[in-house]
Design an enzyme around this catalytic site. Sequence first.
Site, PDB file in Angstrom:
ATOM      1  N   ASP A 183       0.748  -1.355  -0.079  1.00 21.70           N
ATOM      2  CA  ASP A 183       0.012  -0.049  -0.211  1.00 21.70           C
ATOM      3  C   ASP A 183       0.943   1.240   0.124  1.00 21.70           C
ATOM      4  OD1 ASP A 183      -2.164   1.874   0.090  1.00 21.70           O
ATOM      5  OD2 ASP A 183      -2.488   1.441   2.566  1.00 21.70           O
ATOM      6  N   SER A 185       0.535   4.031  -1.338  1.00 11.69           N
ATOM      7  CA  SER A 185      -0.271   5.237  -1.057  1.00 11.69           C
ATOM      8  C   SER A 185      -0.898   5.715   0.366  1.00 11.69           C
ATOM      9  CB  SER A 185      -1.423   5.375  -1.892  1.00 11.69           C
ATOM     10  OG  SER A 185      -2.343   4.389  -1.834  1.00 11.69           O
ATOM     11  N   ASN A 306     -19.532 -41.870 -33.024  1.00 18.30           N
ATOM     12  CA  ASN A 306     -20.541 -41.223 -33.016  1.00 18.30           C
ATOM     13  C   ASN A 306     -20.556 -39.524 -32.685  1.00 18.30           C
ATOM     14  OD1 ASN A 306     -21.824 -43.484 -32.687  1.00 18.30           O
ATOM     15  ND2 ASN A 306     -22.036 -43.541 -30.548  1.00 18.30           N
ATOM     16  N   GLU A 335     -17.453 -39.921 -37.529  1.00 20.14           N
ATOM     17  CA  GLU A 335     -18.423 -41.047 -38.153  1.00 20.14           C
ATOM     18  C   GLU A 335     -19.830 -40.435 -38.417  1.00 20.14           C
ATOM     19  OE1 GLU A 335     -19.902 -45.330 -36.208  1.00 20.14           O
ATOM     20  OE2 GLU A 335     -19.635 -43.539 -34.797  1.00 20.14           O
ATOM     21  N   ASP A 337     -23.684 -41.683 -38.955  1.00 16.62           N
ATOM     22  CA  ASP A 337     -24.829 -42.613 -38.945  1.00 16.62           C
ATOM     23  C   ASP A 337     -26.211 -41.834 -39.512  1.00 16.62           C
ATOM     24  OD1 ASP A 337     -23.343 -44.323 -37.441  1.00 16.62           O
ATOM     25  OD2 ASP A 337     -24.465 -44.341 -35.645  1.00 16.62           O
ATOM     26  N   GLU A 384     -21.804 -44.864 -41.638  1.00 20.72           N
ATOM     27  CA  GLU A 384     -22.669 -46.038 -41.537  1.00 20.72           C
ATOM     28  C   GLU A 384     -24.210 -45.925 -41.911  1.00 20.72           C
ATOM     29  OE1 GLU A 384     -21.696 -48.567 -39.417  1.00 20.72           O
ATOM     30  OE2 GLU A 384     -19.585 -47.654 -39.477  1.00 20.72           O
ATOM     31  N   ASN A 707      -3.249 -27.480   2.947  1.00 23.84           N
ATOM     32  CA  ASN A 707      -3.767 -26.231   3.036  1.00 23.84           C
ATOM     33  C   ASN A 707      -2.843 -25.283   1.991  1.00 23.84           C
ATOM     34  OD1 ASN A 707      -5.963 -26.529   4.304  1.00 23.84           O
ATOM     35  ND2 ASN A 707      -5.265 -26.182   6.428  1.00 23.84           N
ATOM     36  N   ASP A 736      -6.657 -32.920  -5.301  1.00 23.77           N
ATOM     37  CA  ASP A 736      -6.836 -32.590  -4.057  1.00 23.77           C
ATOM     38  C   ASP A 736      -7.170 -33.849  -2.959  1.00 23.77           C
ATOM     39  OD1 ASP A 736      -7.458 -31.351  -1.882  1.00 23.77           O
ATOM     40  OD2 ASP A 736      -9.425 -30.375  -2.572  1.00 23.77           O
ATOM     41  N   TYR A 737      -6.347 -34.021  -2.239  1.00 22.37           N
ATOM     42  CA  TYR A 737      -6.169 -35.401  -1.156  1.00 22.37           C
ATOM     43  C   TYR A 737      -7.489 -35.088  -0.353  1.00 22.37           C
ATOM     44  CZ  TYR A 737      -5.489 -38.338   2.876  1.00 22.37           C
ATOM     45  OH  TYR A 737      -5.249 -39.214   3.629  1.00 22.37           O
ATOM     46  N   ASP A 738      -8.198 -36.046  -0.328  1.00 21.67           N
ATOM     47  CA  ASP A 738      -9.371 -36.191   0.487  1.00 21.67           C
ATOM     48  C   ASP A 738      -9.545 -37.549   1.044  1.00 21.67           C
ATOM     49  OD1 ASP A 738     -11.926 -36.232   1.822  1.00 21.67           O
ATOM     50  OD2 ASP A 738     -12.811 -35.221   0.069  1.00 21.67           O
TER      51      ASP A 738
END
Length: 793
Positions: A183, A185, A306, A335, A337, A384, A707, A736-738
């Site tokens: 900061d 200013s 598809n 592809e 059809d 096709e 974290n 992200d580990y859980d």
Amino acid sequence: MASLLQGRLPVNQDLLLMQKGTLMRKVRSKSWKKLRYFRLQDDGMTVWHARQARGRAKPSFSISDVDTVREGHESELLRNLAEEFPLEQGFTIVFHGRRSNLDLVANSVEEAQIWMQGLQLLVDFVTSMDQQERLDQWLSDWFQHGDKNQDGRMSFGEVQRLLHLMNVEMDQDHAFQLFQRADASQSGTLEGEEFVEFYKSLTQRPEVQELFEKFSSDGQKLTLLEFVDFLQEEQKEGERASDLALELIDCYEPSDSGKLRHVLSMDGFLSYLYSKDGDIFNPTCLPIYQDMTQPLNQYYISSSHNTYLVGDQLCGQSSVEGYIRALKRGCRCVEVDIWDGPSGEPIVYHGHTLTSRIPFKDVVAAIGQYAFQTSDYPVILSLENHCSWEQQEIIAHHLTEILGNQLLSTTLDGQLPTQLPSPEELRRKILVKGKKLKTLEEDLEEEEEEPESELEEAELQLEAQMESEPQELSPRSKDKKKVVMCPLLCPPMCCQIMSQAPISKPGFLLFPKQKSKPILCPSLSALVVYLKAVTFYSFTHSREHYRFYETSSFSEAKAKSLIKEAGNEFVLHNTWQLSRVYPSGLRTDSSNYNPQEFWNAGCQMVALNMQTAGLEMDLCDGLFRQNAGSGYVLKPDFLRDAQSSFHPERPISPFKAQTLLIQVISGQQLPKVDKTKEESIVDPLVRVEIFGIRQDTTRQETSYVENNGFNPYWGQTLCFRVLVPELALLRFVVKDYDWKSRNDFIGQYTLPWNCMQQGYRHIHLLSKDGISLHPASIFVHICTREGLEGVES
């Protein structure tokens, strides 16, 4: 925080009017059409919307998310509403990745033009941004998120909230010290350049500083010789290091005096490491670097299954957007059809399901328009065909009239070839893959007599089917003659054939059948040149009966069993003939198989549901990221050798086995998994996966950092031993580990082994959709060694 990009943003009347805001109709379907107030923010980089002009606004999209802007007549949805809204007042915003398009209708043609021109101007500006400008834009976006009251200033409370949004867990006192220092200013708030200084204080890179000081004699700069030493010793740049050092200093050193003295500052060193030259992906593999003059069967070809679907295979939406997205990402085999449609017009959809229908002619028009926007190399239409004779003629007409000179309808020189042409010879050509009545040799005869009667035409059809699809009698039959079912003919016609020519060829009988395949229309058959579809029976049968321009399709289950039972035969088959592999019909959710095991056998067209994100599409994108994203990648030598002894399940030497050491050092600006949870901070870990032959396919991972998604540090080394590196792909995944559930995906990057650079490299992460997560990255050190450490070669 518009000041970061001020002076660099384009300024014109359209943008000024967009910043005032416009009431437009947002269209999602024929029944969902609602008025919304859209406004370009003062930063020039984000568009917000509200229900009304003075209503509560929320972010709609960032300009960096936009791929292109289309006019109203190019939108399927808006064309269907042409009676309700003039097409000239509508336009479509197309986003990167798999995000749905945004269709808007303005109140006048003039307003629509203002937004189309203004948005395209901004998209072009973002595309041309350099590295610093991209970082400035990213910071500007975060400032917008953090500046809750939109006054252009950030209080310490807003900064604290922003730190959580940016995945930073920081002691409050320390954060306040950094805030006060920035900061300048002394206003108690941060704005513009003050926020940039605050960000810089957050992004100190001690691991890079340590590396810099290791090679710098004074800790302040790298001299030319010191930088050359770094490039040779760590980056493995070899003899070109001296010339390269000069180029890199000139490109990345920010100070003019440093450039003149040929020295590199810490800022310049970091800029180099974070640039494309410091990327893990070797820049020499980015342009067309492979030989493109080999026959088509010598290449892996990016292929879609598809292609018309943008959802599942039961109730999903069919859209020309599927073709546009596939072609723009470099897909070279799509592809189609095709079924009989109303009013004599063939339609494209997933037959016998609730998927929506689209006119075949619209599909062809989209293919013709987008086929060569990303790559000049040939596009294959895998047809096709389920249509009646009459609508097959319409198919042939649309292909010929809409595609014009793009459509390959005869051999390149009018002569009978001895091998398939190359991608180079077929530049900007569209090829039809499908059933064919005759051989290519017969098609090329100078004077082909036209059938004199309906009977003669039917006999030609039967003969063609007998050659391509013979069926054995049941084992109980004493007569082992081959039988061919008569195509869709009325009983009187069948009787006429049997009475006049009961046996048209020795050993073949003809008889009527109530349900059978439709007769193939000659005009459609004639458009199939180099890619005649034939049924596969066995590798022996293929060698004895088929020609090099005939191609077979394999279900994933069939291809897997063939690889296990006769892997080397499959490899040899693919050295002279094209193969296409397609997903099981049981994958109604449009999920994908692992394409790697089919590439290992040399299968060229390994078709995937490109609308479905995930590991399998990461591998596909990774393989075809090289060679300018052209959709063609030359197979390794041992998969192109007609005498190859390679077996994908039991590979034997000589292969240059290698050991790979990866030190996972640190991460930078990793995104949140769930942006709605402001207080949650990710616990990131890095998983490195290798995909190749079965023996090489493995994975290892680091421990997690608690974290810290902003600047996590791991400093862990992973070791891999790879038998056949020529087939290997590397996938770096950040999770992200859980401990309570499955680890959540944060980002990934996949690349071929042969495109990997050694040394200290940044890996710039991509989202599930393959879109850049800039500036999110991980910093690694890569080292490869010949042979297998501790393992017999």
